[in-house]
Design a protein around this motif. Structure first.
Motif, PDB file in Angstrom:
ATOM      1  N   VAL A 223       0.846  -1.203   0.000  1.00 59.88           N
ATOM      2  CA  VAL A 223       0.000   0.000   0.000  1.00 59.88           C
ATOM      3  C   VAL A 223       0.875   1.246   0.000  1.00 59.88           C
ATOM      4  CG1 VAL A 223      -1.949  -1.063   1.226  1.00 59.88           C
ATOM      5  CG2 VAL A 223      -0.143  -0.001   2.532  1.00 59.88           C
ATOM      6  N   PRO A 224       0.538   2.235  -0.822  1.00 57.36           N
ATOM      7  CA  PRO A 224       1.350   3.454  -0.811  1.00 57.36           C
ATOM      8  C   PRO A 224       0.914   4.471   0.243  1.00 57.36           C
ATOM      9  CG  PRO A 224      -0.164   3.483  -2.671  1.00 57.36           C
ATOM     10  CD  PRO A 224      -0.463   2.239  -1.884  1.00 57.36           C
ATOM     11  N   ILE A 225       1.845   5.287   0.631  1.00 57.33           N
ATOM     12  CA  ILE A 225       1.587   6.355   1.594  1.00 57.33           C
ATOM     13  C   ILE A 225       2.290   7.609   1.070  1.00 57.33           C
ATOM     14  CG2 ILE A 225       3.480   5.430   3.013  1.00 57.33           C
ATOM     15  CD1 ILE A 225       0.590   7.013   4.622  1.00 57.33           C
ATOM     16  N   GLY A 272      -2.936   8.695   3.199  1.00 63.31           N
ATOM     17  CA  GLY A 272      -3.006   7.496   2.343  1.00 63.31           C
ATOM     18  C   GLY A 272      -4.436   7.041   2.202  1.00 63.31           C
ATOM     19  N   PHE A 273      -4.653   6.154   1.263  1.00 63.67           N
ATOM     20  CA  PHE A 273      -5.944   5.481   1.157  1.00 63.67           C
ATOM     21  C   PHE A 273      -5.912   4.273   2.086  1.00 63.67           C
ATOM     22  CE2 PHE A 273      -6.142   7.248  -3.220  1.00 63.67           C
ATOM     23  CZ  PHE A 273      -7.421   7.772  -3.167  1.00 63.67           C
ATOM     24  N   HIS A 274      -7.032   4.016   2.778  1.00 64.24           N
ATOM     25  CA  HIS A 274      -7.090   2.795   3.597  1.00 64.24           C
ATOM     26  C   HIS A 274      -7.607   1.618   2.779  1.00 64.24           C
ATOM     27  CE1 HIS A 274      -7.352   0.256   7.075  1.00 64.24           C
ATOM     28  NE2 HIS A 274      -8.647   0.086   6.906  1.00 64.24           N
ATOM     29  N   ASN A 275      -8.356   1.862   1.736  1.00 61.73           N
ATOM     30  CA  ASN A 275      -9.028   0.760   1.027  1.00 61.73           C
ATOM     31  C   ASN A 275      -8.904   0.866  -0.488  1.00 61.73           C
ATOM     32  OD1 ASN A 275     -10.612   2.966   0.625  1.00 61.73           O
ATOM     33  ND2 ASN A 275     -12.525   2.058   1.352  1.00 61.73           N
ATOM     34  N   ARG A 276      -7.815   1.430  -0.965  1.00 60.90           N
ATOM     35  CA  ARG A 276      -7.625   1.602  -2.400  1.00 60.90           C
ATOM     36  C   ARG A 276      -6.135   1.568  -2.712  1.00 60.90           C
ATOM     37  NH1 ARG A 276     -11.552   4.060  -5.785  1.00 60.90           N
ATOM     38  NH2 ARG A 276     -10.486   5.100  -7.499  1.00 60.90           N
ATOM     39  N   GLN A 277      -5.775   1.401  -3.966  1.00 63.29           N
ATOM     40  CA  GLN A 277      -4.362   1.406  -4.400  1.00 63.29           C
ATOM     41  C   GLN A 277      -3.580   0.264  -3.729  1.00 63.29           C
ATOM     42  OE1 GLN A 277      -2.618   5.357  -3.926  1.00 63.29           O
ATOM     43  NE2 GLN A 277      -3.882   6.174  -5.575  1.00 63.29           N
ATOM     44  N   GLN A 278      -4.236  -0.868  -3.473  1.00 65.23           N
ATOM     45  CA  GLN A 278      -3.554  -1.982  -2.809  1.00 65.23           C
ATOM     46  C   GLN A 278      -3.294  -3.106  -3.809  1.00 65.23           C
ATOM     47  OE1 GLN A 278      -5.967  -3.160   0.542  1.00 65.23           O
ATOM     48  NE2 GLN A 278      -5.768  -1.167   1.519  1.00 65.23           N
ATOM     49  N   ASN A 279      -2.101  -3.690  -3.742  1.00 67.13           N
ATOM     50  CA  ASN A 279      -1.764  -4.823  -4.604  1.00 67.13           C
ATOM     51  C   ASN A 279      -1.279  -5.983  -3.770  1.00 67.13           C
ATOM     52  OD1 ASN A 279      -2.061  -3.536  -7.207  1.00 67.13           O
ATOM     53  ND2 ASN A 279      -0.301  -2.295  -6.573  1.00 67.13           N
ATOM     54  N   CYS A 319       4.386   0.448   1.656  1.00 70.28           N
ATOM     55  CA  CYS A 319       4.612  -0.499   2.764  1.00 70.28           C
ATOM     56  C   CYS A 319       3.499  -1.545   2.777  1.00 70.28           C
ATOM     57  CB  CYS A 319       4.818   0.199   4.101  1.00 70.28           C
ATOM     58  SG  CYS A 319       3.704   1.498   4.438  1.00 70.28           S
ATOM     59  N   PHE A 320       3.361  -2.290   3.899  1.00 72.60           N
ATOM     60  CA  PHE A 320       2.489  -3.486   3.862  1.00 72.60           C
ATOM     61  C   PHE A 320       1.314  -3.437   4.804  1.00 72.60           C
ATOM     62  CE2 PHE A 320       6.412  -5.135   2.117  1.00 72.60           C
ATOM     63  CZ  PHE A 320       5.927  -5.818   1.025  1.00 72.60           C
ATOM     64  N   TYR A 321       0.192  -3.901   4.309  1.00 71.44           N
ATOM     65  CA  TYR A 321      -0.943  -4.293   5.134  1.00 71.44           C
ATOM     66  C   TYR A 321      -0.982  -5.829   5.067  1.00 71.44           C
ATOM     67  CZ  TYR A 321      -3.615   0.191   5.387  1.00 71.44           C
ATOM     68  OH  TYR A 321      -4.060   1.460   5.646  1.00 71.44           O
TER      69      TYR A 321
END
Ligand SMILES: Cc1cc2nc3c(=O)[nH]c(=O)nc-3n(C[C@H](O)[C@H](O)[C@H](O)COP(=O)(O)OP(=O)(O)OC[C@H]3O[C@@H](n4cnc5c(N)ncnc54)[C@H](O)[C@@H]3O)c2cc1C
Length: 386
Positions: A223-225, A272-279, A319-321
């Motif tokens: 996830v980006p920040i 940052g987005f909490h629920n978007r832009q995640q891979n 970084c990571f979720y």
């Protein structure tokens, strides 16, 4: 060399640091090990700040842990005599029926948490940095704060060492095995330890080889920040004395969070987005650069919701979720290894809970009842739906 310990904590991100801090005064021989150095940027706990809030839109099941965590964050600040908590207050913005607004109000009422609900016109006057549409509401929680994250983690480790714990960095744990009444812990550099109990807090790496049984429940995501600087003349609006930690849910349900800068070397407001832009991605020591299309997307949103920030990020980082499919936590007792306890998926909102989770793991590791129930976070909730 005596390689037997009462408790070994594997992985010293915020969860492991908290567990080590809580267990060290309770046992004679405690060891904490981490694959990387004391302060690294490869997991989920890196960075200067995290949000603490109790009017938790995610639900009332978190309240007991939140109350306990709040007490322990304050205890950490007291015992270390350091400023670790910045009392910014928190504002949670969205449509009246949005998850963030409706959920925050519900939990605040249930938990008797001090809060105010503002109409958009009021919110604009009180928090002039934000642009809200007329039909939006803002829930204000005066007791929310920003945690000085990397400082707090390092102070937990310091406190643990002061109470007698041993820490080893650059020591990658390869495997766990049941060994009589103990657990045998083998590391990449050939060392072998024995422990009465083990606490596994290895974040997104948990399914690699230590607890592959969780592979189907967990998904590490990149996830980006981003960091944004105030426009000329707007610095004061975004100082941590004036600007609260925030959540902002947009019409399309995308949810942004933000924290004012609380350390002098930070390059502006962290958002940052909490629920978007995640891979979905395997965690590694090398983090990929943030894609331009993601930077462009957040820039155009910043322009509309926080128009006094320069919309071009000064910095962007991945970084990571570690996600579960219900976006909650995975905490409990291993079914495979004796006396082995874990907390390794906090779905991108676990930092604030760390002292309470660490305390509960520490108590379980010494066969005492945890102060908070962790049943809601057990892997059993997924087994029934397999
Ligand atoms: C950008 C971002 C913003 C966030 N904001 C918030 C927020 O505002 N509020 C909030 O509550 N939460 C927030 N979170 C979530 C929170 O930061 C995480 O839930 C928390 O940091 C998870 O910590 P951890 O200790 O479980 O994992 P990690 O920090 O990843 O730690 C795991 C550790 O285990 C070590 N390790 C891994 N494998 C091994 C091995 N085999 N042997 C030895 N050591 C090993 C790693 O080196 C690492 O140090 C945010 C997360 C991100 C990424």
């Amino acid at each position: 060399m005596n390689n037997s310990y009462d408790v070994i904590v594997i992985g010293l991100g915020i969860m492991g640091a908290a567990a080590l801090w809580r267990v060290a005064p309770k046992c004679a021989r405690v060891l904490g090990v981490d694959a990387f150095g004391p302060s690294h940027c490869y997991g989920s706990s890196q960075g200067a700040s995290r949000i603490f809030r109790r009017a938790y839109w995610e639900g009332e099941k978190y309240l007991q842990l939140l109350n306990q965590a709040d007490l322990l964050w304050n205890e950490l600040e007291d015992v270390t005599e350091r400023r670790l908590l910045y009392r910014t207050g928190g504002v949670f913005i969205g449509a009246k029926s949005s998850r963030v607004v409706a959920g925050s109000i519900k939990t605040a009422k249930h938990g008797k948490i001090d809060h105010e609900v503002w109409m958009a016109s009021d919110a604009r006057k009180r928090m002039p940095a934000f642009n809200l549409q007329d039909e939006m509401l803002a829930v204000y929680e005066p007791g929310a704060y920003a945690i000085s994250a990397s400082e707090a983690r390092l102070w937990m480790l310091n406190e643990a060492v002061r109470c007698g714990a041993i820490t080893e960095f650059g020591n990658h744990v390869l495997k766990l095995e049941n060994h009589g009444t103990a657990i045998r812990v083998t590391t990449k550099n050939g060392r072998i330890y024995f422990a009465g109990s083990v606490i596994v807090t290895v974040g997104p790496w948990v399914t690699n080889n230590l607890m592959p049984e969780f592979k189907s429940f967990l998904e590490p995501r990149q996830v980006p920040i981003y960091w944004f600087k105030p426009k000329v003349g707007a610095d004061k609006l975004f100082s941590h004395e004036q600007f609260p930690v925030f959540l902002y849910e947009r019409e399309d349900s995308s949810l942004l969070y933000g924290v004012p800068s609380i350390v002098s070397n930070e390059l502006g407001v962290k958002i940052g987005f909490h629920n978007r832009q995640q891979n979905s991605i395997s965690p590694s020591w090398k983090s990929a650069p943030v894609q331009d299309m993601y930077k462009n997307e957040i820039s155009s949103i910043i322009q509309s919701i926080l128009p006094k920030l320069d919309p071009i990020p000064t910095q962007a980082k991945n970084c990571f979720y570690t996600m579960t499919r219900d976006e909650s936590f995975l905490i409990g007792i291993s079914k495979e290894f004796k006396s082995t306890y874990f907390a390794s998926a906090c779905s991108g909102h676990g930092f604030k809970f760390a002292p309470a989770i660490g305390d509960a793991l520490a108590n379980m590791a010494i066969a005492q009842k945890p102060n908070c129930s962790l049943l809601a976070f057990s892997a059993d909730r997924f087994n029934s739906s397999l």
